[in-house]
Design a protein around this motif. Structure first.
Motif, PDB file in Angstrom:
ATOM      1  N   ILE A 171       0.836  -1.203   0.000  1.00 50.82           N
ATOM      2  CA  ILE A 171       0.000   0.000   0.000  1.00 50.82           C
ATOM      3  C   ILE A 171       0.873   1.257   0.000  1.00 50.82           C
ATOM      4  CG2 ILE A 171      -1.690   1.342   1.317  1.00 50.82           C
ATOM      5  CD1 ILE A 171      -2.831  -1.363   2.313  1.00 50.82           C
ATOM      6  N   ILE A 172       1.876   1.292   0.881  1.00 49.99           N
ATOM      7  CA  ILE A 172       2.763   2.462   0.946  1.00 49.99           C
ATOM      8  C   ILE A 172       3.538   2.614  -0.364  1.00 49.99           C
ATOM      9  CG2 ILE A 172       4.772   3.455   2.114  1.00 49.99           C
ATOM     10  CD1 ILE A 172       2.271   3.636   3.791  1.00 49.99           C
ATOM     11  N   TYR A 173       3.991   1.488  -0.934  1.00 49.37           N
ATOM     12  CA  TYR A 173       4.689   1.564  -2.227  1.00 49.37           C
ATOM     13  C   TYR A 173       3.762   2.139  -3.289  1.00 49.37           C
ATOM     14  CZ  TYR A 173       6.737   0.281  -6.692  1.00 49.37           C
ATOM     15  OH  TYR A 173       7.233   0.333  -7.968  1.00 49.37           O
ATOM     16  N   GLY A 174       2.526   1.639  -3.336  1.00 49.25           N
ATOM     17  CA  GLY A 174       1.565   2.123  -4.328  1.00 49.25           C
ATOM     18  C   GLY A 174       1.315   3.615  -4.202  1.00 49.25           C
ATOM     19  N   LEU A 175       1.215   4.093  -2.955  1.00 55.19           N
ATOM     20  CA  LEU A 175       1.028   5.526  -2.717  1.00 55.19           C
ATOM     21  C   LEU A 175       2.226   6.327  -3.204  1.00 55.19           C
ATOM     22  CD1 LEU A 175      -0.498   5.537   0.887  1.00 55.19           C
ATOM     23  CD2 LEU A 175      -1.565   6.510  -1.143  1.00 55.19           C
ATOM     24  N   THR A 176       3.421   5.796  -2.922  1.00 47.95           N
ATOM     25  CA  THR A 176       4.655   6.517  -3.258  1.00 47.95           C
ATOM     26  C   THR A 176       4.936   6.493  -4.753  1.00 47.95           C
ATOM     27  OG1 THR A 176       5.511   5.731  -1.134  1.00 47.95           O
ATOM     28  CG2 THR A 176       7.081   6.768  -2.605  1.00 47.95           C
ATOM     29  N   ALA A 177       4.698   5.326  -5.364  1.00 45.57           N
ATOM     30  CA  ALA A 177       5.020   5.163  -6.785  1.00 45.57           C
ATOM     31  C   ALA A 177       3.865   5.553  -7.697  1.00 45.57           C
ATOM     32  CB  ALA A 177       5.407   3.704  -7.050  1.00 45.57           C
ATOM     33  N   ASN A 178       2.709   5.862  -7.084  1.00 46.57           N
ATOM     34  CA  ASN A 178       1.524   6.256  -7.854  1.00 46.57           C
ATOM     35  C   ASN A 178       1.085   5.165  -8.838  1.00 46.57           C
ATOM     36  OD1 ASN A 178      -0.554   8.041  -8.410  1.00 46.57           O
ATOM     37  ND2 ASN A 178       0.560   9.027 -10.080  1.00 46.57           N
ATOM     38  N   VAL A 179       1.027   3.919  -8.332  1.00 51.96           N
ATOM     39  CA  VAL A 179       0.534   2.805  -9.147  1.00 51.96           C
ATOM     40  C   VAL A 179      -0.656   2.168  -8.435  1.00 51.96           C
ATOM     41  CG1 VAL A 179       2.771   2.314 -10.211  1.00 51.96           C
ATOM     42  CG2 VAL A 179       2.126   1.127  -8.125  1.00 51.96           C
ATOM     43  N   SER A 180      -1.435   1.404  -9.189  1.00 55.24           N
ATOM     44  CA  SER A 180      -2.650   0.784  -8.648  1.00 55.24           C
ATOM     45  C   SER A 180      -2.314  -0.235  -7.557  1.00 55.24           C
ATOM     46  CB  SER A 180      -3.422   0.088  -9.769  1.00 55.24           C
ATOM     47  OG  SER A 180      -4.385  -0.800  -9.243  1.00 55.24           O
ATOM     48  N   ASP A 349      13.969   1.540   8.750  1.00 57.40           N
ATOM     49  CA  ASP A 349      12.631   0.978   8.696  1.00 57.40           C
ATOM     50  C   ASP A 349      12.141   0.982   7.250  1.00 57.40           C
ATOM     51  OD1 ASP A 349       9.480   1.530   8.861  1.00 57.40           O
ATOM     52  OD2 ASP A 349      10.127   0.411  10.635  1.00 57.40           O
ATOM     53  N   TRP A 350      11.319  -0.026   6.889  1.00 57.01           N
ATOM     54  CA  TRP A 350      10.860  -0.144   5.496  1.00 57.01           C
ATOM     55  C   TRP A 350      10.041   1.067   5.050  1.00 57.01           C
ATOM     56  CZ3 TRP A 350       5.736   0.161   4.389  1.00 57.01           C
ATOM     57  CH2 TRP A 350       4.837  -0.106   5.434  1.00 57.01           C
ATOM     58  N   VAL A 351       9.311   1.683   5.980  1.00 55.14           N
ATOM     59  CA  VAL A 351       8.502   2.855   5.610  1.00 55.14           C
ATOM     60  C   VAL A 351       9.419   3.971   5.110  1.00 55.14           C
ATOM     61  CG1 VAL A 351       6.778   4.526   6.384  1.00 55.14           C
ATOM     62  CG2 VAL A 351       6.841   2.260   7.430  1.00 55.14           C
ATOM     63  N   GLY A 352      10.487   4.232   5.865  1.00 52.97           N
ATOM     64  CA  GLY A 352      11.441   5.264   5.468  1.00 52.97           C
ATOM     65  C   GLY A 352      12.115   4.934   4.151  1.00 52.97           C
ATOM     66  N   ILE A 353      12.476   3.651   3.981  1.00 54.59           N
ATOM     67  CA  ILE A 353      13.142   3.238   2.734  1.00 54.59           C
ATOM     68  C   ILE A 353      12.225   3.492   1.536  1.00 54.59           C
ATOM     69  CG2 ILE A 353      14.098   1.287   1.448  1.00 54.59           C
ATOM     70  CD1 ILE A 353      14.898   0.076   4.172  1.00 54.59           C
ATOM     71  N   ALA A 354      10.959   3.076   1.675  1.00 49.00           N
ATOM     72  CA  ALA A 354      10.001   3.237   0.573  1.00 49.00           C
ATOM     73  C   ALA A 354       9.809   4.706   0.222  1.00 49.00           C
ATOM     74  CB  ALA A 354       8.660   2.604   0.946  1.00 49.00           C
ATOM     75  N   LEU A 355       9.601   5.522   1.239  1.00 46.60           N
ATOM     76  CA  LEU A 355       9.273   6.926   0.994  1.00 46.60           C
ATOM     77  C   LEU A 355      10.479   7.750   0.559  1.00 46.60           C
ATOM     78  CD1 LEU A 355       6.845   7.387   4.000  1.00 46.60           C
ATOM     79  CD2 LEU A 355       6.222   7.302   1.595  1.00 46.60           C
ATOM     80  N   LEU A 356      11.682   7.306   0.928  1.00 50.06           N
ATOM     81  CA  LEU A 356      12.891   8.044   0.540  1.00 50.06           C
ATOM     82  C   LEU A 356      13.410   7.635  -0.839  1.00 50.06           C
ATOM     83  CD1 LEU A 356      14.859   8.081   3.925  1.00 50.06           C
ATOM     84  CD2 LEU A 356      13.904  10.064   2.751  1.00 50.06           C
ATOM     85  N   THR A 357      13.313   6.344  -1.156  1.00 51.28           N
ATOM     86  CA  THR A 357      13.956   5.861  -2.390  1.00 51.28           C
ATOM     87  C   THR A 357      13.005   5.718  -3.576  1.00 51.28           C
ATOM     88  OG1 THR A 357      13.644   3.540  -1.734  1.00 51.28           O
ATOM     89  CG2 THR A 357      15.711   4.593  -1.096  1.00 51.28           C
ATOM     90  N   MET A 358      11.751   5.356  -3.339  1.00 54.16           N
ATOM     91  CA  MET A 358      10.864   5.058  -4.467  1.00 54.16           C
ATOM     92  C   MET A 358      10.581   6.259  -5.371  1.00 54.16           C
ATOM     93  SD  MET A 358      10.538   1.870  -4.556  1.00 54.16           S
ATOM     94  CE  MET A 358      12.143   1.665  -3.779  1.00 54.16           C
ATOM     95  N   PRO A 359      10.438   7.488  -4.829  1.00 56.49           N
ATOM     96  CA  PRO A 359      10.251   8.620  -5.749  1.00 56.49           C
ATOM     97  C   PRO A 359      11.430   8.817  -6.696  1.00 56.49           C
ATOM     98  CG  PRO A 359       9.623   9.252  -3.517  1.00 56.49           C
ATOM     99  CD  PRO A 359      10.296   7.912  -3.414  1.00 56.49           C
ATOM    100  N   ILE A 360      12.608   8.322  -6.315  1.00 55.91           N
ATOM    101  CA  ILE A 360      13.795   8.423  -7.175  1.00 55.91           C
ATOM    102  C   ILE A 360      13.911   7.195  -8.067  1.00 55.91           C
ATOM    103  CG2 ILE A 360      16.320   8.581  -7.179  1.00 55.91           C
ATOM    104  CD1 ILE A 360      16.087   9.978  -4.421  1.00 55.91           C
ATOM    105  N   PHE A 361      13.705   5.997  -7.485  1.00 57.84           N
ATOM    106  CA  PHE A 361      13.926   4.750  -8.222  1.00 57.84           C
ATOM    107  C   PHE A 361      12.848   4.466  -9.272  1.00 57.84           C
ATOM    108  CE2 PHE A 361      16.767   2.265  -4.995  1.00 57.84           C
ATOM    109  CZ  PHE A 361      17.739   3.235  -5.151  1.00 57.84           C
ATOM    110  N   VAL A 362      11.578   4.710  -8.935  1.00 60.46           N
ATOM    111  CA  VAL A 362      10.484   4.305  -9.829  1.00 60.46           C
ATOM    112  C   VAL A 362      10.541   5.017 -11.191  1.00 60.46           C
ATOM    113  CG1 VAL A 362       7.970   4.241 -10.142  1.00 60.46           C
ATOM    114  CG2 VAL A 362       8.975   3.526  -7.960  1.00 60.46           C
ATOM    115  N   PRO A 363      10.771   6.346 -11.244  1.00 59.49           N
ATOM    116  CA  PRO A 363      10.898   6.972 -12.575  1.00 59.49           C
ATOM    117  C   PRO A 363      12.048   6.384 -13.403  1.00 59.49           C
ATOM    118  CG  PRO A 363      10.593   8.648 -10.875  1.00 59.49           C
ATOM    119  CD  PRO A 363      10.823   7.361 -10.164  1.00 59.49           C
ATOM    120  N   ILE A 364      13.145   6.025 -12.743  1.00 56.63           N
ATOM    121  CA  ILE A 364      14.268   5.413 -13.470  1.00 56.63           C
ATOM    122  C   ILE A 364      13.846   4.055 -14.012  1.00 56.63           C
ATOM    123  CG2 ILE A 364      16.635   4.545 -13.258  1.00 56.63           C
ATOM    124  CD1 ILE A 364      17.047   6.538 -10.960  1.00 56.63           C
ATOM    125  N   ILE A 365      13.192   3.259 -13.165  1.00 54.59           N
ATOM    126  CA  ILE A 365      12.730   1.923 -13.574  1.00 54.59           C
ATOM    127  C   ILE A 365      11.782   2.029 -14.767  1.00 54.59           C
ATOM    128  CG2 ILE A 365      11.111   0.106 -12.830  1.00 54.59           C
ATOM    129  CD1 ILE A 365      13.948  -0.416 -11.956  1.00 54.59           C
TER     130      ILE A 365
END
Length: 439
Positions: A171-180, A349-365
């Motif tokens: 759920i947190i990943y989906g919110l951060t990465a803006n995916v379903s 913590d995984w919450v911090g990892i998701a919210l700190l890295t996914m906005p950077i990693f997902v556009p690259i992916i």
């Protein structure tokens, strides 16, 4: 006043290095991650843009906490908190005893199956590890199971809530990465079961290669049929809740947020039918939910602010270019990201990892042509490893809080090594065969 805008002289390279160093220094000092990220975000907003940038931070934070899907997080946490305080998990474990039967390693396998059902009910990790540590671990130790096998099964099984929908990590990943989030749940369902299957296979192989690690219970089963039927009733309510939550999502009847409310109602009705519902139970569950969700929200606020400021500084473009220059091969970039997440998982913590890295990693992916939903499943599988890996694997600390005094943290971490290897194997298989996620 000279401070305002002074960081621009460092350039984005120097500012990124200073930001990383400041984060590391403050985290080592013992300040919670949420306050560290918020403080660094404020310092760099003022130091790079001046006072006018502060409203930009607040707008970024508001967009995170006002998301409708975010409402599902406290709902699923509340489900887990009510489960913690009811006897549903204990009855579920007793009922699964009939499934294990006289199979070698049967109690360990039944523990993994119970962990999957509990994960599908709530998606919370800490509560599952504690519950299994209180219910399953003493029984396995009493029956003469190898201590390391019993500890590993409890911790690894309890951490399955990361992968099995409705996972809060997804759920947190989906919110951060803006995916379903519905797509994420569908994609993660089989990989979660696959990982549980690896654990079962490992238990069976160990048990049959060395019968001493998982003795078969010698006493005859004199349980009368009426008692067996009563035990099987313990399966009915949990399975109905799982069907209500996941069935409403996959059937297109309800969104993830609405399904989370259905789950809370289902668990509360279960406690009423079992005669366990009370003001004390609900109050305790609500306070636990407030504490857990408060932590997630504060980390989200801090991380959103920091990533927002870093993005405005041009940091995301800088990091994207930096990662892109590692290799011309998309696979090498993907493996580098997995390695970064693996290292971060040892300390954050995984919450911090998701919210700190996914906005950077997902556009690259996405720019590399990979599916962000598939990457989300990879991220969750990677976070599985972080829950078990030393030196700060949360699952080990959760179990230590309820384990017998003679079981040290060192013993727990040694017991987890084979299960970490299985998680890495599952991650490698998902990278090699993306079709497993259905994407």
């Amino acid at each position: 006043m000279e401070f305002f805008g002074s960081f621009q002289g460092l350039g984005i390279e120097g500012a990124t290095l200073l930001m990383f160093g400041m984060l590391l220094a403050l985290l080592v000092s013992g300040i919670p991650l949420a306050f560290v990220t918020l403080l660094v975000a404020l310092i760099f907003a003022l130091g790079w843009f001046g006072p006018m940038a502060v409203p930009l931070i607040t707008s970024r934070v508001y967009s995170f906490v006002s998301s409708f899907v975010f409402v599902s997080v406290p709902m699923f946490v509340l489900m887990a908190a009510i489960l913690d305080r009811s006897g549903i998990a204990r009855d579920l474990f007793d009922a699964m005893r009939l499934v294990g039967g006289r199979l070698r390693g049967g109690v360990a396998i039944q523990t993994i199956l119970v962990a999957v059902i509990l994960a599908a009910m709530s998606g919370i990790i800490g509560g599952e590890v504690v519950l299994l540590g209180l219910i399953a671990l003493p029984q396995m130790l009493r029956l003469g199971y190898d201590r390391h096998l019993a500890i590993g099964v409890v911790c690894a099984g309890g951490a399955l809530g990361t992968m099995v929908p409705p996972s809060i990590v997804l759920i947190i990943y989906g919110l951060t990465a803006n995916v379903s989030i519905g797509d994420l749940f569908t994609a993660a369902f089989f990989p979660g079961l696959m990982l549980a299957g690896f654990y079962v296979a490992y238990v069976l192989i160990r048990a049959y290669l060395n019968p001493a690690v998982a003795p078969i219970v010698e006493e005859e089963d004199h349980t009368p049929l009426s008692e067996k039927i009563k035990l099987l009733k313990g399966l009915i309510l949990p399975i109905l809740v799982v069907i209500a939550v996941l069935g409403s999502i996959y059937g297109g009847i309800a969104s993830v947020t609405e399904a989370s409310a259905v789950g809370v109602v289902g668990v509360m009705l279960s406690t009423i039918l079992r005669g366990e519902f009370s003001y004390a139970l609900i109050r305790g569950a609500a306070m636990q939910t407030l504490q857990t969700v408060g932590m997630i929200v504060w980390i989200g606020i801090g991380a959103s602010a920091l990533v927002g400021v870093f993005n405005l500084m041009g940091g995301v473009r800088f990091v994207s270019a930096l990662i892109g220059n590692i290799s011309d091969e998309p696979l090498m970039i993907l493996l580098f990201m997995m390695a970064v997440l693996f290292v971060l998982g040892m300390f954050l913590d995984w919450v911090g990892i998701a919210l700190l890295t996914m906005p950077i990693f997902v556009p690259i992916i996405t720019s590399l042509g990979y599916d962000p939903v598939w990457f989300g499943v990879l991220f969750c599988m990677n976070m599985q490893v972080s829950f078990l890996s030393p030196p700060f694997g949360p699952a080990a600390f959760y179990l230590k809080s309820v384990a017998p005094p003679d079981i040290s943290l060192g013993t727990i971490f040694r017991a987890l090594l084979p299960f970490i290897a299985l998680q890495v194997l599952a991650l490698a298989i998902l990278i090699a065969f993306p079709g497993i996620t259905g994407r």
